[in-house]
Design a protein around this motif. Structure first.
Motif, PDB file in Angstrom:
ATOM      1  N   ALA A  35      32.432  38.635  46.430  1.00 48.01           N
ATOM      2  CA  ALA A  35      31.788  36.989  45.435  1.00 48.01           C
ATOM      3  C   ALA A  35      31.463  35.537  46.238  1.00 48.01           C
ATOM      4  CB  ALA A  35      33.044  36.587  44.651  1.00 48.01           C
ATOM      5  N   LEU A  36      32.080  35.660  47.039  1.00 41.20           N
ATOM      6  CA  LEU A  36      31.171  34.141  47.959  1.00 41.20           C
ATOM      7  C   LEU A  36      30.371  34.078  49.302  1.00 41.20           C
ATOM      8  CD1 LEU A  36      35.191  32.677  48.639  1.00 41.20           C
ATOM      9  CD2 LEU A  36      33.556  31.810  46.874  1.00 41.20           C
ATOM     10  N   PHE A  37      30.483  35.299  49.544  1.00 44.89           N
ATOM     11  CA  PHE A  37      29.459  35.322  50.242  1.00 44.89           C
ATOM     12  C   PHE A  37      28.572  36.214  50.006  1.00 44.89           C
ATOM     13  CE2 PHE A  37      33.159  33.910  52.781  1.00 44.89           C
ATOM     14  CZ  PHE A  37      32.988  33.019  53.322  1.00 44.89           C
ATOM     15  N   ILE A  38      28.645  37.372  49.603  1.00 47.96           N
ATOM     16  CA  ILE A  38      26.974  37.936  48.605  1.00 47.96           C
ATOM     17  C   ILE A  38      26.758  37.798  47.397  1.00 47.96           C
ATOM     18  CG2 ILE A  38      27.186  40.908  48.427  1.00 47.96           C
ATOM     19  CD1 ILE A  38      29.222  41.705  49.912  1.00 47.96           C
ATOM     20  N   ASN A  39      27.237  37.886  45.981  1.00 48.83           N
ATOM     21  CA  ASN A  39      26.839  37.513  44.965  1.00 48.83           C
ATOM     22  C   ASN A  39      28.240  37.092  44.345  1.00 48.83           C
ATOM     23  OD1 ASN A  39      25.875  38.096  42.896  1.00 48.83           O
ATOM     24  ND2 ASN A  39      24.747  40.082  42.802  1.00 48.83           N
ATOM     25  N   PRO A  40      27.916  36.404  43.618  1.00 54.71           N
ATOM     26  CA  PRO A  40      28.704  35.719  42.237  1.00 54.71           C
ATOM     27  C   PRO A  40      28.919  36.750  41.133  1.00 54.71           C
ATOM     28  CG  PRO A  40      27.422  34.065  42.982  1.00 54.71           C
ATOM     29  CD  PRO A  40      26.924  34.894  43.582  1.00 54.71           C
ATOM     30  N   ILE A  41      27.908  37.691  40.658  1.00 53.89           N
ATOM     31  CA  ILE A  41      28.635  38.388  40.136  1.00 53.89           C
ATOM     32  C   ILE A  41      30.109  39.863  40.774  1.00 53.89           C
ATOM     33  CG2 ILE A  41      27.381  40.028  40.848  1.00 53.89           C
ATOM     34  CD1 ILE A  41      25.572  40.038  37.855  1.00 53.89           C
ATOM     35  N   ASN A  42      29.659  39.577  41.808  1.00 52.37           N
ATOM     36  CA  ASN A  42      31.395  40.019  41.947  1.00 52.37           C
ATOM     37  C   ASN A  42      33.029  39.448  42.177  1.00 52.37           C
ATOM     38  OD1 ASN A  42      29.837  42.324  43.523  1.00 52.37           O
ATOM     39  ND2 ASN A  42      29.709  40.834  44.681  1.00 52.37           N
ATOM     40  N   TRP A  43      33.103  38.368  41.025  1.00 54.12           N
ATOM     41  CA  TRP A  43      33.832  37.452  40.382  1.00 54.12           C
ATOM     42  C   TRP A  43      34.515  38.692  39.477  1.00 54.12           C
ATOM     43  CZ3 TRP A  43      36.984  34.809  43.141  1.00 54.12           C
ATOM     44  CH2 TRP A  43      35.865  34.036  44.177  1.00 54.12           C
ATOM     45  N   SER A  44      33.794  39.863  38.822  1.00 49.84           N
ATOM     46  CA  SER A  44      34.341  40.184  38.148  1.00 49.84           C
ATOM     47  C   SER A  44      34.843  41.394  38.642  1.00 49.84           C
ATOM     48  CB  SER A  44      33.831  40.991  37.209  1.00 49.84           C
ATOM     49  OG  SER A  44      32.531  41.417  37.650  1.00 49.84           O
ATOM     50  N   TYR A  45      34.118  42.040  39.196  1.00 46.40           N
ATOM     51  CA  TYR A  45      35.343  42.253  39.989  1.00 46.40           C
ATOM     52  C   TYR A  45      37.058  42.523  40.321  1.00 46.40           C
ATOM     53  CZ  TYR A  45      31.619  45.499  40.429  1.00 46.40           C
ATOM     54  OH  TYR A  45      29.625  45.992  40.281  1.00 46.40           O
ATOM     55  N   HIS A  46      36.832  40.610  41.486  1.00 49.56           N
ATOM     56  CA  HIS A  46      38.099  40.702  41.228  1.00 49.56           C
ATOM     57  C   HIS A  46      39.126  40.139  39.909  1.00 49.56           C
ATOM     58  CE1 HIS A  46      40.662  37.546  43.596  1.00 49.56           C
ATOM     59  NE2 HIS A  46      40.405  37.114  42.933  1.00 49.56           N
ATOM     60  N   VAL A  47      38.120  39.942  39.109  1.00 49.07           N
ATOM     61  CA  VAL A  47      39.134  39.319  37.705  1.00 49.07           C
ATOM     62  C   VAL A  47      39.984  41.172  37.395  1.00 49.07           C
ATOM     63  CG1 VAL A  47      38.846  38.466  35.610  1.00 49.07           C
ATOM     64  CG2 VAL A  47      37.732  37.558  37.347  1.00 49.07           C
ATOM     65  N   ILE A  48      38.880  42.291  37.306  1.00 48.13           N
ATOM     66  CA  ILE A  48      39.787  43.521  36.461  1.00 48.13           C
ATOM     67  C   ILE A  48      40.451  44.174  37.387  1.00 48.13           C
ATOM     68  CG2 ILE A  48      38.231  45.777  36.099  1.00 48.13           C
ATOM     69  CD1 ILE A  48      35.408  43.806  34.946  1.00 48.13           C
ATOM     70  N   PHE A  49      40.243  43.806  39.052  1.00 50.79           N
ATOM     71  CA  PHE A  49      40.680  44.658  39.917  1.00 50.79           C
ATOM     72  C   PHE A  49      42.340  43.967  39.645  1.00 50.79           C
ATOM     73  CE2 PHE A  49      42.398  45.707  44.052  1.00 50.79           C
ATOM     74  CZ  PHE A  49      42.665  46.954  43.515  1.00 50.79           C
ATOM     75  N   ALA A  50      42.372  42.957  39.559  1.00 50.14           N
ATOM     76  CA  ALA A  50      43.573  42.122  39.516  1.00 50.14           C
ATOM     77  C   ALA A  50      44.880  42.606  38.182  1.00 50.14           C
ATOM     78  CB  ALA A  50      43.530  40.723  39.436  1.00 50.14           C
ATOM     79  N   ARG A  51      43.998  42.898  37.458  1.00 45.72           N
ATOM     80  CA  ARG A  51      44.797  43.378  36.383  1.00 45.72           C
ATOM     81  C   ARG A  51      45.729  45.334  36.171  1.00 45.72           C
ATOM     82  NH1 ARG A  51      40.210  41.696  32.037  1.00 45.72           N
ATOM     83  NH2 ARG A  51      40.775  39.362  32.325  1.00 45.72           N
ATOM     84  N   PHE A  52      44.891  45.894  37.384  1.00 46.13           N
ATOM     85  CA  PHE A  52      45.696  47.284  37.861  1.00 46.13           C
ATOM     86  C   PHE A  52      46.760  47.218  38.428  1.00 46.13           C
ATOM     87  CE2 PHE A  52      40.616  47.817  36.446  1.00 46.13           C
ATOM     88  CZ  PHE A  52      41.043  49.408  35.611  1.00 46.13           C
TER      89      PHE A  52
END
Length: 125
Positions: A35-52
């Motif tokens: 998310a920080l170094f490639i594409n900010p849209i990847n923040w959603s993956y960070h948020v969703i993955f934590a719920r698992f």
């Protein structure tokens, strides 16, 4: 099967879940990097993955209890869960109070450090 025969099975399951949880923390950091170094849209993956995987420390605490491990391992597992809740809290409240957002990566470091300390060998006990 007697209770004594199940102890090694609980310890093996605890080892597997401990390693899984540690790997999930590493993947979370990787997703942050995406998310920080490639594409900010990847923040959603960070948020969703934590719920698992946020509940895994509670399972670890139960397995440590049934594996007849010392209470400090049970409490460390519960402490990991509390730190995960603190991570969720800092992520949510940081929109209003940015100082809490700064605590988020610090707590994540503590989570990873405690995960590594909690990894097997349980054969010492």
């Amino acid at each position: 099967m007697t209770k004594q025969k199940l102890v090694p099975i609980f310890r093996a399951c605890l080892g597997i879940i401990s390693w899984t949880f540690t790997l999930c923390i590493i993947i979370q950091v990787l997703l942050t990097g995406f998310a920080l170094f490639i594409n900010p849209i990847n923040w959603s993956y960070h948020v969703i993955f934590a719920r698992f995987f946020f509940f895994l420390p509670l399972i670890m605490a139960l397995l440590a209890y049934f594996a007849q491990l010392p209470k400090k391992i049970i409490w460390k597992s519960i402490g990991l869960f509390v730190m995960i809740i603190a991570l969720f809290f800092t992520a949510v409240i940081s929109a209003r109070f940015s100082i809490f957002g700064a605590l988020h990566p610090i707590i994540a470091l503590f989570v990873f450090w405690n995960c590594v300390k909690l990894l097997p060998p349980y054969k010492e006990y």
